[in-house]
Scaffold this active site. Sequence first.
Site, PDB file in Angstrom:
ATOM      1  N   ASP A   1      13.171  -6.724  41.717  1.00 21.46           N
ATOM      2  CA  ASP A   1      14.552  -6.949  42.175  1.00 21.46           C
ATOM      3  C   ASP A   1      14.732  -7.236  43.677  1.00 21.46           C
ATOM      4  O   ASP A   1      15.628  -6.655  44.313  1.00 21.46           O
ATOM      5  CB  ASP A   1      15.430  -5.746  41.795  1.00 21.46           C
ATOM      6  CG  ASP A   1      15.558  -5.536  40.289  1.00 21.46           C
ATOM      7  OD1 ASP A   1      14.900  -6.252  39.536  1.00 21.46           O
ATOM      8  OD2 ASP A   1      16.320  -4.637  39.883  1.00 21.46           O
TER       9      ASP A   1
ATOM     10  N   HIS B   1      30.250  -6.364  33.702  1.00 22.32           N
ATOM     11  CA  HIS B   1      29.183  -5.523  33.133  1.00 22.32           C
ATOM     12  C   HIS B   1      29.593  -4.045  33.127  1.00 22.32           C
ATOM     13  O   HIS B   1      30.303  -3.575  34.026  1.00 22.32           O
ATOM     14  CB  HIS B   1      27.888  -5.702  33.939  1.00 22.32           C
ATOM     15  CG  HIS B   1      26.700  -5.083  33.284  1.00 22.32           C
ATOM     16  ND1 HIS B   1      26.104  -3.935  33.744  1.00 22.32           N
ATOM     17  CD2 HIS B   1      26.017  -5.450  32.172  1.00 22.32           C
ATOM     18  CE1 HIS B   1      25.087  -3.621  32.947  1.00 22.32           C
ATOM     19  NE2 HIS B   1      25.011  -4.533  31.988  1.00 22.32           N
TER      20      HIS B   1
ATOM     21  N   LYS C   1      16.889  -8.538  33.323  1.00 25.87           N
ATOM     22  CA  LYS C   1      17.310  -7.290  32.680  1.00 25.87           C
ATOM     23  C   LYS C   1      18.739  -6.970  33.066  1.00 25.87           C
ATOM     24  O   LYS C   1      19.196  -7.359  34.152  1.00 25.87           O
ATOM     25  CB  LYS C   1      16.379  -6.149  33.102  1.00 25.87           C
ATOM     26  CG  LYS C   1      16.396  -5.954  34.605  1.00 25.87           C
ATOM     27  CD  LYS C   1      15.346  -4.978  35.048  1.00 25.87           C
ATOM     28  CE  LYS C   1      15.379  -4.804  36.534  1.00 25.87           C
ATOM     29  NZ  LYS C   1      16.615  -4.254  37.086  1.00 25.87           N
TER      30      LYS C   1
ATOM     31  N   CYS D   1      15.451   1.001  40.090  1.00 28.17           N
ATOM     32  CA  CYS D   1      14.674   0.027  39.311  1.00 28.17           C
ATOM     33  C   CYS D   1      13.167   0.141  39.504  1.00 28.17           C
ATOM     34  O   CYS D   1      12.409  -0.038  38.550  1.00 28.17           O
ATOM     35  CB  CYS D   1      15.206  -1.366  39.564  1.00 28.17           C
ATOM     36  SG  CYS D   1      16.882  -1.522  38.890  1.00 28.17           S
TER      37      CYS D   1
HETATM   38  C1  VGL Z   1      19.401  -1.409  40.776  1.00 32.47           C
HETATM   39  C2  VGL Z   1      21.316  -0.172  40.669  1.00 32.47           C
HETATM   40  C3  VGL Z   1      21.878  -1.074  39.789  1.00 32.47           C
HETATM   41  C4  VGL Z   1      18.017  -1.567  41.346  1.00 32.47           C
HETATM   42  C5  VGL Z   1      19.926  -2.314  39.887  1.00 32.47           C
HETATM   43  O1  VGL Z   1      17.497  -2.702  41.398  1.00 32.47           O
HETATM   44  O2  VGL Z   1      17.449  -0.548  41.767  1.00 32.47           O
HETATM   45  N1  VGL Z   1      20.088  -0.338  41.149  1.00 32.47           N
HETATM   46  N2  VGL Z   1      21.180  -2.144  39.413  1.00 32.47           N
END
Ligand code: VGL
Length: 248
Positions: A51, A95, A149, A194
């Site tokens: 991410d 979402h 995801k 994540c």
């Molecule tokens: C993430 C919160 C919501 C991450 C993704 O990448 O850690 N954290 N969505």
Amino acid sequence: MGERSAPRLTRRRALELASVAAAAGLVANRSIAQSSVVQINPDTDVFIVVDVQYDFLPGGNLAVPKGDEVIKPINDLADRFKHVVMTQDWHPEGHISFASSHKGKKPFDVIDLPYGKQVLWPDHCIWDSKGAEFSEAVDIPHNQLIIRKGFDPKIDSYSGFVEADRKTRTGLAGYLKERGFKRAFVAGLATDFCVGWTALDAKAAGFETIVVEDACRGIDAAGSLAKAWKDMAEAGITRTASANVKAG
Ligand code: VGL
Ligand code: ZN
């Protein structure tokens, strides 16, 4: 209860408590085994980059403090691996993980959903928006797979392997197994969400798992960072520094 018996939180006491908490965090961190030099096996090791998207970088909608500092170590590390895959947080508008989808709720509130507790976030990584793109500073031309995801409107997914309902699988474990990988190195954003969940699920799927600590940064909502390191330690995940990871 008489007022005299109630402990008063003086400034000094508060500072003492804070230093105890900090020490506990350090102990938790130390208990995760730290490897020294790790030699990459080019054929059976895979590097999972989690991410590294604009919304998690400074200026983004869910900016991770100092999130941009992961980019250089990640690029340098990726150069040492033959096999790299990346995850991408990828949400539709509205979402279920967005605070804006729940009347009267604000970011970082926690709600109960059919699959369990859900932290609510600012709108982030909306598919096809700038915030969902990988930073252009990420330089990994040999990346082999992007696993998206969080695209189900009703289920969040921190992990690159299993969604937050803990049932729906992304296919990543099957992909990595079919390709013969045995060990996963994990880095990116955010350590306590994540990265942590991806590492835990990599380990649960049977991969030896190593988190490269200086190539990660955390959000740290309500103690989540210390908890993530503790959970990883208990699962038998090792952590290392990128300088210890040697090209094979
Ligand atoms: C993430 C919160 C919501 C991450 C993704 O990448 O850690 N954290 N969505
Ligand atoms: Zn998300």
